[in-house]
Design a protein around this motif. Sequence first.
Motif, short mmCIF file in Angstrom:
data_model
loop_
_atom_site.label_atom_id
_atom_site.label_comp_id
_atom_site.label_asym_id
_atom_site.label_seq_id
_atom_site.Cartn_x
_atom_site.Cartn_y
_atom_site.Cartn_z
N ILE A 1 66.84 3.91 -27.74
CA ILE A 1 65.92 3.85 -28.89
C ILE A 1 64.48 4.01 -28.40
CG2 ILE A 1 65.20 2.65 -30.98
CD1 ILE A 1 67.64 0.89 -30.82
N PHE A 2 63.73 4.88 -29.08
CA PHE A 2 62.30 5.05 -28.84
C PHE A 2 61.57 4.40 -30.01
CE2 PHE A 2 58.32 7.28 -29.39
CZ PHE A 2 57.84 7.47 -28.11
N PHE A 3 60.73 3.40 -29.73
CA PHE A 3 59.94 2.70 -30.77
C PHE A 3 58.48 3.14 -30.65
CE2 PHE A 3 63.47 -0.23 -29.95
CZ PHE A 3 63.80 -0.72 -31.21
N TYR A 4 57.85 3.51 -31.77
CA TYR A 4 56.45 3.97 -31.77
C TYR A 4 55.71 3.25 -32.90
CZ TYR A 4 52.49 7.20 -32.21
OH TYR A 4 51.23 7.75 -32.28
N ILE A 5 54.55 2.67 -32.57
CA ILE A 5 53.77 1.94 -33.59
C ILE A 5 52.92 2.96 -34.36
CG2 ILE A 5 52.16 0.06 -34.06
CD1 ILE A 5 54.63 -0.97 -32.60
N ILE A 6 53.29 3.23 -35.59
CA ILE A 6 52.51 4.17 -36.41
C ILE A 6 51.20 3.50 -36.83
CG2 ILE A 6 52.45 5.34 -38.66
CD1 ILE A 6 55.34 6.04 -38.33
N ALA B 1 49.90 -1.66 -29.91
CA ALA B 1 49.07 -1.36 -31.09
C ALA B 1 49.32 0.09 -31.51
CB ALA B 1 47.61 -1.60 -30.75
N THR B 2 48.62 0.52 -32.55
CA THR B 2 48.80 1.87 -33.09
C THR B 2 48.79 2.92 -31.97
OG1 THR B 2 47.71 1.18 -35.11
CG2 THR B 2 47.80 3.56 -34.69
N GLN C 1 53.84 -0.58 -39.23
CA GLN C 1 54.92 0.41 -39.40
C GLN C 1 55.38 0.87 -38.02
OE1 GLN C 1 53.66 3.38 -42.43
NE2 GLN C 1 55.34 2.39 -43.53
N ILE C 2 56.68 0.77 -37.79
CA ILE C 2 57.28 1.16 -36.51
C ILE C 2 58.30 2.27 -36.77
CG2 ILE C 2 58.52 0.38 -34.45
CD1 ILE C 2 57.63 -2.49 -35.10
N LEU C 3 58.12 3.37 -36.06
CA LEU C 3 59.06 4.50 -36.13
C LEU C 3 60.10 4.33 -35.04
CD1 LEU C 3 59.74 7.56 -36.88
CD2 LEU C 3 58.13 8.15 -35.05
#
Length: 248
Positions: A70-75, A91-92, A114-116
Amino acid sequence: MEISALTRSVVKSNHAVIAPDGYINSNVPGWTNCTVNVIINEAMGAKLCQTLITAKADCKVVGTTKETQIFFYIISGEATATVDGETKTLATGQFVYVPIGKEYAFSEITEGTQILTFHKVYEYLAGYNVPGVLFGDAATVPGPSYLGDDALRLQVLLPDELSFDMAVNIFTYDSGGHLPMVETHIMEHGLIYLQGQGVYMLDHQWYPIKKGDSIWMAPYCQQWFTAMGKEPAVYIYYKNVNRFPTLV
Ligand code: UGY
Ligand code: MN
């Protein structure tokens, strides 16, 4: 009042455009006090999953990867992530890649964050180790021009190494910038727009697209995009890479 039967979303056999207006929330075990929108997954015909997590007060996102990385990215927003015993505040624009077989826990997540997520079943490659946990920050990743066009910039967030079987890139188009050709390729994409707007051509159909929209492109879905409006258009996208292309 707008007629509620109108939407820009479409789901076709080899592509989908998902605008936020049609979201219905899912409950995901271990992901608590948040709304989760499963935007792309195998029920669509995809080989990846893409979700969007929006935090409420006291949100926690906890789990263990099994055969799927899983790749998590903070939008937008902020969270503290602990993965395989290592803790960082994200952070973003910051992200963490969680390889197979690792525990992850996000806590202290600011309300509204929001986390993608992009998920892919990991394909082993003989002679190569499984990648390790990787924390990163898009702000520190260089964005060279794409194929010599200064109106287009591509940031590659994961290492360009054969041990990785997925890429996650951020593509920035100045207004008027466009892909230099109609791409026709075996790799699949999932993406979400972080900024701006434009027109995407998918399988010879034309779609107005803007910030917040997501797109799924199956292998060989023909694709082209041009950015429009007063600010650059930016999307973050998934691509499967680096594995033998056929069973034949
Ligand atoms: O990497 C890619 O295939 C990328 N250029 N495709 C896309 O943005 N639709
Ligand atoms: Mn492409």
